[in-house]
Write a protein that holds these residues in place. Sequence first.
Motif, short mmCIF file in Angstrom:
data_model
loop_
_atom_site.label_atom_id
_atom_site.label_comp_id
_atom_site.label_asym_id
_atom_site.label_seq_id
_atom_site.Cartn_x
_atom_site.Cartn_y
_atom_site.Cartn_z
N THR A 163 -14.85 -34.36 7.21
CA THR A 163 -13.42 -34.37 7.54
C THR A 163 -13.13 -33.46 8.72
O THR A 163 -12.43 -33.84 9.68
CB THR A 163 -12.58 -33.94 6.33
N GLU A 164 -13.67 -32.24 8.68
CA GLU A 164 -13.45 -31.31 9.79
C GLU A 164 -14.14 -31.80 11.05
O GLU A 164 -13.60 -31.66 12.16
CB GLU A 164 -13.95 -29.91 9.41
N ALA A 165 -15.31 -32.40 10.91
CA ALA A 165 -16.02 -32.94 12.07
C ALA A 165 -15.21 -34.06 12.73
O ALA A 165 -15.11 -34.12 13.96
CB ALA A 165 -17.39 -33.47 11.65
N ILE A 174 -19.35 -28.55 18.34
CA ILE A 174 -18.80 -28.87 17.01
C ILE A 174 -19.81 -28.52 15.94
O ILE A 174 -19.45 -27.95 14.90
CB ILE A 174 -18.41 -30.36 16.95
N ALA A 175 -21.07 -28.84 16.17
CA ALA A 175 -22.11 -28.51 15.20
C ALA A 175 -22.15 -27.00 14.96
O ALA A 175 -22.22 -26.54 13.81
CB ALA A 175 -23.47 -29.00 15.70
N THR A 176 -22.05 -26.22 16.03
CA THR A 176 -22.07 -24.76 15.91
C THR A 176 -20.85 -24.27 15.14
O THR A 176 -20.96 -23.40 14.26
CB THR A 176 -22.09 -24.11 17.30
N ARG A 177 -19.68 -24.82 15.44
CA ARG A 177 -18.46 -24.41 14.75
C ARG A 177 -18.54 -24.71 13.26
O ARG A 177 -18.00 -23.98 12.43
CB ARG A 177 -17.24 -25.10 15.36
N SER A 222 -22.73 -42.70 14.95
CA SER A 222 -22.99 -41.38 15.52
C SER A 222 -21.68 -40.68 15.86
O SER A 222 -20.63 -41.33 15.99
CB SER A 222 -23.82 -41.53 16.79
N PRO A 223 -21.72 -39.34 16.03
CA PRO A 223 -20.51 -38.63 16.45
C PRO A 223 -19.94 -39.17 17.76
O PRO A 223 -18.73 -39.29 17.92
CB PRO A 223 -21.00 -37.18 16.60
N ALA A 224 -20.82 -39.51 18.69
CA ALA A 224 -20.36 -40.03 19.99
C ALA A 224 -19.62 -41.35 19.83
O ALA A 224 -18.57 -41.57 20.45
CB ALA A 224 -21.54 -40.19 20.94
N LYS A 225 -20.14 -42.23 19.00
CA LYS A 225 -19.48 -43.53 18.79
C LYS A 225 -18.17 -43.34 18.02
O LYS A 225 -17.20 -44.05 18.28
CB LYS A 225 -20.42 -44.48 18.05
#
Length: 297
Positions: A249-251, A265-268, A288-291
């Motif tokens: 959800t946060e991602a 985002i991964a680091t956060r 994927s996150p990009a898509k």
Amino acid sequence: MDFGDNHPIRHMAKEPILVYQMDERSDGVALFRLPLPMVQAYQDELANPHRHDHYTCFFLEEGTITTSIDFHPVTINKTSFLLSYPGQIHQVGSGPTCKGWVLGFDAKLIDKSVKDLFEQSLSTVILLTLNEGEQAWLRTMLMLIDGSLHENKTALFHHKLVQTLLNGFIYRVAAIFQLQLYDRIRDYSVRSLEMTRKFRQLLNQQILTCKQPSAYAQQLNVSASHLNDTIKSVTGFSVTYHIQQAILTEAQRLLAYTDLTVQEIATRLGYEDPKYFIRLFGKGKGLSPAKFRKSNT
């Protein structure tokens, strides 16, 4: 939303997602009548994704509002009441001609037991159905709060009066919520429900730093297997599933509403290896996150 220097909610943009904050000069309570003075600038602000650092209630007397809260579509009308949590992302779709009220309030003003009831909810969106008596009661309380907010703020006990009226309003909302919740969960044991609620509260508070089921089990003084069995019996899903959904959800918020890179985002979110985060997101969302970002821009 920013209604000028004399209004009790202001916005800041330290983060890419706009955050509406309660103005420090207010009593921690902001109340607006709908319809708002909907010039184009206000319409644009409401349509853009934003967070609140406080609780927000929507109570309608006429019309319908469609909105989205953390990617969940929500429809509000005069038989319903919406309470949203601090930090959730709002995006209003339509409803500028409706009549009603929007109430914002600082979490520190309400009783801890009520705050815990909301935060331990098994639902990510609190949408209540109101009967005519409940509608009339809440409307009367909102009018009293409105009148008190516009009185002389230097008057004796002004702040206490506003806070007392707010708590009366929220106690009634909590009572309605608890009754409607009981109808849905009456088949589960008190102990199982209490553990599930406490787990949900811990998860909301610690998701960026705590991702292991055993860590939550330790805080609740039970074994990881017992916690998992309990959560699964009440919700239908495992502890790991709930942890992953909170992360996803946060991602999704950060991917859709910020310009942060996937690595940032991964680091956060607490992942040193962005490839692991990409695999986790792909497994959970099916792309994927990009898509996902491309399909939501």
